[in-house]
Design an enzyme around this catalytic site. Structure first.
Site, short mmCIF file in Angstrom:
data_model
loop_
_atom_site.label_atom_id
_atom_site.label_comp_id
_atom_site.label_asym_id
_atom_site.label_seq_id
_atom_site.Cartn_x
_atom_site.Cartn_y
_atom_site.Cartn_z
N LYS A 91 36.95 44.24 33.80
CA LYS A 91 35.77 43.16 34.70
C LYS A 91 35.69 43.08 35.90
O LYS A 91 36.75 45.52 35.87
CB LYS A 91 36.57 41.82 35.09
N LYS B 252 48.93 45.84 37.28
CA LYS B 252 49.33 46.35 38.70
C LYS B 252 50.50 47.95 38.11
O LYS B 252 50.36 48.69 38.90
CB LYS B 252 48.91 45.96 39.70
N LYS C 212 37.98 46.18 42.16
CA LYS C 212 37.54 46.84 43.33
C LYS C 212 38.81 48.52 43.29
O LYS C 212 38.70 49.46 44.20
CB LYS C 212 38.86 46.06 44.58
P1 TYM Z 1 40.71 39.32 45.49
O1 TYM Z 1 41.05 39.80 46.40
O2 TYM Z 1 41.40 39.76 44.14
O3 TYM Z 1 39.67 38.56 44.79
C1 TYM Z 1 39.32 37.51 45.22
C2 TYM Z 1 38.30 37.26 44.35
O4 TYM Z 1 37.11 37.21 43.53
C3 TYM Z 1 37.25 36.74 42.41
N1 TYM Z 1 37.08 37.83 41.26
C4 TYM Z 1 36.35 38.07 40.87
N2 TYM Z 1 35.46 37.17 40.21
C5 TYM Z 1 34.51 37.32 39.25
N3 TYM Z 1 34.55 39.11 38.34
C6 TYM Z 1 35.25 39.55 39.09
N4 TYM Z 1 35.16 40.88 38.34
C7 TYM Z 1 36.44 39.01 40.08
N5 TYM Z 1 37.43 40.37 40.11
C8 TYM Z 1 37.67 38.60 41.65
C9 TYM Z 1 38.86 36.90 42.49
O5 TYM Z 1 39.64 35.92 40.97
C10 TYM Z 1 39.07 35.42 43.37
O6 TYM Z 1 38.84 34.64 43.09
N6 TYM Z 1 45.24 36.60 44.49
C11 TYM Z 1 43.44 36.83 45.13
C12 TYM Z 1 43.24 36.47 46.42
C13 TYM Z 1 44.36 35.25 46.84
C14 TYM Z 1 44.14 34.22 46.76
C15 TYM Z 1 44.83 33.33 47.45
C16 TYM Z 1 42.65 33.11 46.34
C17 TYM Z 1 45.48 34.79 47.75
N7 TYM Z 1 46.16 33.98 47.66
C18 TYM Z 1 44.89 32.17 47.66
C19 TYM Z 1 42.82 32.28 46.19
C20 TYM Z 1 43.67 31.13 47.28
C21 TYM Z 1 42.25 37.27 44.83
O7 TYM Z 1 42.53 37.94 43.56
O8 TYM Z 1 42.02 38.21 45.52
#
Ligand code: TYM
Length: 337
Positions: free
Chosen positions: A200, A113, A203
């Site tokens: 992957k 990022k 967003k």
């Molecule tokens: P975020 O919003 O980027 O993603 C949210 C969840 O979606 C999963 N994910 C995916 N899984 C499979 N294939 C993909 N292409 C893909 N893109 C996203 C992510 O693994 C995630 O589970 N940092 C976290 C947000 C967070 C969080 C937490 C998660 C903040 N605090 C505490 C668990 C516990 C995140 O990736 O957000």
């Protein structure tokens, strides 16, 4: 002994996509049956990159509505907004002060990022995984259901709890913070981009054709799938490292159609793309239709949605506040009278 505790969250940055659903939220729905589940919309994480204040609240509400539309049940799960539980910021600060800087500098997502942000990398972006650790540790979570990309962040949360808090401020009988485990299911853990099977679905990809969002209308879903990258070979197969797009699209079809990998491998072994893509589009549209329908109803009743979040906030705060109190005490702060 109570039920094992689960916590997870998604950032309210742009519409959620198939990766978020299949890698995370879909598994949350199953877990709520036999776990004590907490799910938050992580809006504080969403401001670690430049954000639009006019959209933050709207996207936060719409993400919460999508949680419910995907099947989270507020009677079973505590659904809340991260920033509304102030303990997240406080525990983050306490953890910040014991987390070595070089642990954060080597985080893969930070490096990826940071490259995209150029000269505009905030301290918050570096600190992102510590806030995430605070989210998890506040709730004494046993399990954290996430996609594959979050594995390193989970390891960091474990190391902070174990090595930096419990080892220093706990004692042999009682640990201060519970050490959580990641829950990464094989199926759906890494949904790839529609335009590049080696990266992957994300967003932040500027090409919207690379992802299908949970709110895309049927025509758009069909169009994105029609344009998805493929290869010239006939006959579709899993696990061929030279055909990442095939593996990804076939995997999506297996999950979204509900048929599973074996049946799909047989069904598609002789197929060409012209026959396969409409099938995948149809399965995707059908899988998303009930979610979109429920989402519309939920967004039409904003008062009800806000009430769910208000209740979630209260439940979450009572757990989170007691963890912060425990951590403050262990670290030697003067207690509030
Ligand atoms: P975020 O919003 O980027 O993603 C949210 C969840 O979606 C999963 N994910 C995916 N899984 C499979 N294939 C993909 N292409 C893909 N893109 C996203 C992510 O693994 C995630 O589970 N940092 C976290 C947000 C967070 C969080 C937490 C998660 C903040 N605090 C505490 C668990 C516990 C995140 O990736 O957000």
């Amino acid at each position: 002994m109570g039920l094992p505790r689960v916590l997870s969250g998604v950032q309210p940055t742009g519409a959620l996509h198939l990766g978020n659903w299949l890698g995370a939220i879909r598994n949350w729905v199953d877990l709520q049956k036999d776990h004590d589940t907490f799910f938050c919309v992580v809006d504080l994480h969403a401001i670690t990159v430049p954000h639009d204040p006019d959209r933050l609240a709207r996207d936060t509400l719409s993400t919460a509505a999508l949680y419910l539309a995907c099947g989270l049940d507020p009677e079973r799960s505590t659904v809340f907004v991260q920033s509304q539980v102030v303990a997240h910021s406080e525990l983050c600060w306490l953890l910040n002060c014991v987390t070595p800087l070089n642990w954060l500098e080597r985080m893969i997502q930070f490096k990826e990022k940071a490259v995209k942000q150029g000269d505009n990398v905030s301290v918050g972006l570096l600190d992102y995984p510590v806030l995430m650790a605070a989210d998890i540790l506040l709730y004494d979570a046993d399990l954290v259901p996430v996609g594959e990309d979050q594995k390193q962040h989970l390891e960091l949360a474990r190391d902070i709890a174990q090595q930096r808090i419990n080892a220093r401020f706990g004692n042999a009988e009682t640990s201060v913070l519970k050490v959580p485990k990641p829950l990464i299911l094989k199926e759906g853990a890494r949904v790839m981009s529609l335009t590049d099977g080696r990266s992957k679905m994300s967003k932040s990809d500027p090409n919207e054709g690379s992802r299908i969002t949970l709110l895309d209308p049927p025509e758009l879903i069909a169009k994105k799938i029609k344009r998805a990258k493929t290869d010239p070979e006939r006959g579709l197969e899993f696990d061929n490292a030279d055909r990442p797009e095939t593996d990804n699209l076939l995997g999506l079809y297996a999950i979204l159609s509900g048929k599973g990998r074996d049946a799909v491998a047989r069904e598609c072994s002789e197929m060409g793309w012209g026959q396969f893509k409409p099938l995948l589009a149809e399965a995707t549209i059908a899988a998303l239709e009930p979610i979109q329908e429920r989402y519309r109803l939920l967004m039409d009743d904003r008062a009800q949605l806000e009430m769910v979040l208000q209740q979630g906030r209260q439940r979450a705060s009572s757990v989170a506040d007691s963890t912060v109190r425990r951590t403050r005490e262990a670290m030697g702060f003067l207690g509030a009278s």
